[in-house]
Enzyme design. Structure first.
Site, PDB file in Angstrom:
ATOM      1  N   THR A   1      -3.916 -31.536  17.067  1.00 57.93           N
ATOM      2  CA  THR A   1      -4.107 -29.819  17.235  1.00 57.93           C
ATOM      3  C   THR A   1      -3.628 -29.589  18.736  1.00 57.93           C
ATOM      4  OG1 THR A   1      -6.072 -29.963  15.554  1.00 57.93           O
ATOM      5  CG2 THR A   1      -5.992 -28.406  17.044  1.00 57.93           C
TER       6      THR A   1
ATOM      7  N   LYS B   1      -8.717 -29.552   0.605  1.00 63.47           N
ATOM      8  CA  LYS B   1      -8.614 -30.596   1.745  1.00 63.47           C
ATOM      9  C   LYS B   1      -9.471 -29.917   3.138  1.00 63.47           C
ATOM     10  CE  LYS B   1      -4.344 -31.767   2.478  1.00 63.47           C
ATOM     11  NZ  LYS B   1      -3.217 -32.519   2.771  1.00 63.47           N
TER      12      LYS B   1
ATOM     13  N   LYS C   1      -4.580 -21.606   6.296  1.00 63.41           N
ATOM     14  CA  LYS C   1      -4.079 -22.426   7.379  1.00 63.41           C
ATOM     15  C   LYS C   1      -2.998 -23.667   6.633  1.00 63.41           C
ATOM     16  CE  LYS C   1      -6.822 -23.240  10.607  1.00 63.41           C
ATOM     17  NZ  LYS C   1      -7.813 -24.175  11.764  1.00 63.41           N
TER      18      LYS C   1
ATOM     19  N   LYS D   1     -14.231 -27.140   2.647  1.00 69.11           N
ATOM     20  CA  LYS D   1     -14.968 -27.685   3.785  1.00 69.11           C
ATOM     21  C   LYS D   1     -16.370 -27.943   3.296  1.00 69.11           C
ATOM     22  CE  LYS D   1     -14.168 -27.285   8.315  1.00 69.11           C
ATOM     23  NZ  LYS D   1     -12.940 -27.400   9.023  1.00 69.11           N
TER      24      LYS D   1
END
Ligand code: NAD
Length: 408
Positions: free
Chosen positions: A186, A67, A91, A103
């Site tokens: 975020t 993802k 992460k 990515k």
């Protein structure tokens, strides 16, 4: 730009040493599981036909479907995409998300394209990617892409497959199955981590300087202001504003909404020196990577640096700050809130049960606190900096998944 892939591998090797990772697993995680490079033919508005290079890097999927985001920049390279896919593996594991790292990206300047060209490019990316869906690889947004681009990507995917599949693409608008609280996630996560670290250092309510007032920096500033911190300086690409008594952040928001920039806000003075060297207790770089390097690290005056941007400190700067007693909350912990809410988004899309904002915020806060405390505890147990500890804890989780699968 620095060699981000080399920097990512350096972090990987340092973390591997903490947990004595088997050499064959380290070798396997030092290359992406799958890296695709492809070309997107695009018909321009003036009739020309151009080709755009594109990439998708899948770092590993032992821990779940790969993802994360899709970056569109003119000077994008394969190393950056590979590094970011590795970062996403780490992460996700830091935040206890059952997902691997992915990515993607396109080498293009969105500002040089018309709206129609941009739409055709994004749709072309999705078609050429041969997307594999919610249980395999889930693209999301990143620099150069937004909810609108994700809506086109989802629409393309659903046209290809003939099925509604909201969980196949992240960061999409709420009306297409996106999560509430995605835009702020975020920044909220950064603020939570900054507060947790500040409390440990007796800096609660202290002075904060933030580089960058975009999606992440602005939300971080507002949230910390609401939590009682003094935001003494903020910068963006237009310049900086400062106030020793604390900026009126809601008024700054209104100013930026009106003018598009922080400079000129309320007659507040600009900065004589770089914001990174500003007199503050907590520094939050929330703009670009590698902004603190061997050149300026010794001039950082903050006691705590919270990395909202990805890799804002070069490896040399990291060491200089640690040697000077500066505490650092690393990017993989501080800015994982967006990844957490992307995971919530996929969960909601799969279950068709959409949460209200209060539930998203409450669950995000729990996950951020757990990620922060786990990294802090690993750091104390192994006597290593928090960055190495967070990577080591994440690697241990990925290793377990690989061993259970019999991959080593
Ligand atoms: P954004 O494009 O919304 O904002 C970037 C901000 O940085 C803008 O205010 C811009 O003016 C400012 N800026 C650019 N160059 C600058 C300079 N030289 N000095 C001072 N300010 C400058 O981007 P964002 O989404 O807020 O992301 C910021 C950083 O956080 C990036 O490094 C990104 O990779 C990272 N990040 C973002 C997310 C997310 O969810 N958006 C998640 C994880 C990490």
């Amino acid at each position: 730009m620095s060699d981000v892939w080399a920097e990512a591998l350096l972090n990987l090797r340092k973390a591997a040493a903490v947990i004595d990772l088997e050499p064959e697993l380290l070798a396997r995680l030092s290359v992406p599981m799958r890296f695709t490079e492809f070309a997107i033919p695009l018909r321009m508005d003036d009739g020309r036909r151009l080709m755009f290079a594109a990439f998708r890097s899948l770092h590993q999927d032992a821990t779940g479907p790969t993802k994360d985001g899709t970056r569109i920049r003119p000077d994008l390279g394969p190393g950056e995409i590979k590094a970011l896919s590795l970062f996403m593996s780490i992460k996700h594991a830091v935040a206890d998300i059952p997902a691997g790292g992915g990515k993607g990206g396109i080498v293009a300047d969105p500002r040089a394209l018309s709206e129609n060209e941009y739409e055709r490019l994004v749709r072309g990316f999705m078609r050429r990617l041969l997307p594999r869906g919610a249980f395999a690889d889930v693209p999301g947004a990143d620099i150069g892409t937004d909810a609108r681009a994700m809506a086109w990507m989802l629409d393309e995917y659903e046209q290809i497959t003939g099925r509604h599949s909201p969980a196949a693409v992240n960061d999409k608008p709420f009306e297409l199955g996106g999560s509430r609280g995605g835009h702020e996630a975020t920044g909220w996560g950064v603020a939570i981590c900054a507060d947790l670290a500040a409390r440990e250092l007796d800096l609660a309510g202290g002075s904060v300087a933030i580089q960058g007032f975009g999606q992440v920096g602005s939300v971080t500033a507002l949230r910390l202001h609401e939590m009682g911190y003094r935001i003494v300086a903020v910068s963006d690409v237009s310049g900086a504003v400062a106030d020793r008594d604390g900026l009126d952040v809601p008024a700054l928001f209104a100013h930026v909404d009106g003018t598009g920039a922080v400079s000129g806000f309320g007659g507040a003075p600009g900065l004589a020196s770089d914001i990174l060297e500003h007199d503050c207790q907590i520094l939050i770089p929330a703009a670009l990577q590698d902004v603190v390097t061997a050149r300026n690290a010794a001039r950082v005056r903050a006691r705590l640096v919270v990395e909202a941007a990805n890799a804002p400190l070069s490896p040399e700067a990291d060491q200089i700050l640690l040697d000077g007693g500066v505490h650092i909350v690393p990017d993989v912990v501080a800015n994982c809130g967006g990844a957490v809410v992307c995971d919530f988004e996929r969960t909601q899309g799969l279950s068709n049960d959409y949460w209200d904002l209060a539930k998203v915020r409450e669950r995000l806060a729990g996950r951020m606190e757990a990620a922060f405390l786990a990294a802090r505890e690993t750091a104390s147990r192994h006597g290593v900096p928090m960055r190495q500890a967070a990577w080591a804890k994440a690697l241990a989780r990925i290793r377990s998944a690989m061993l259970w699968r019999g991959w080593a």
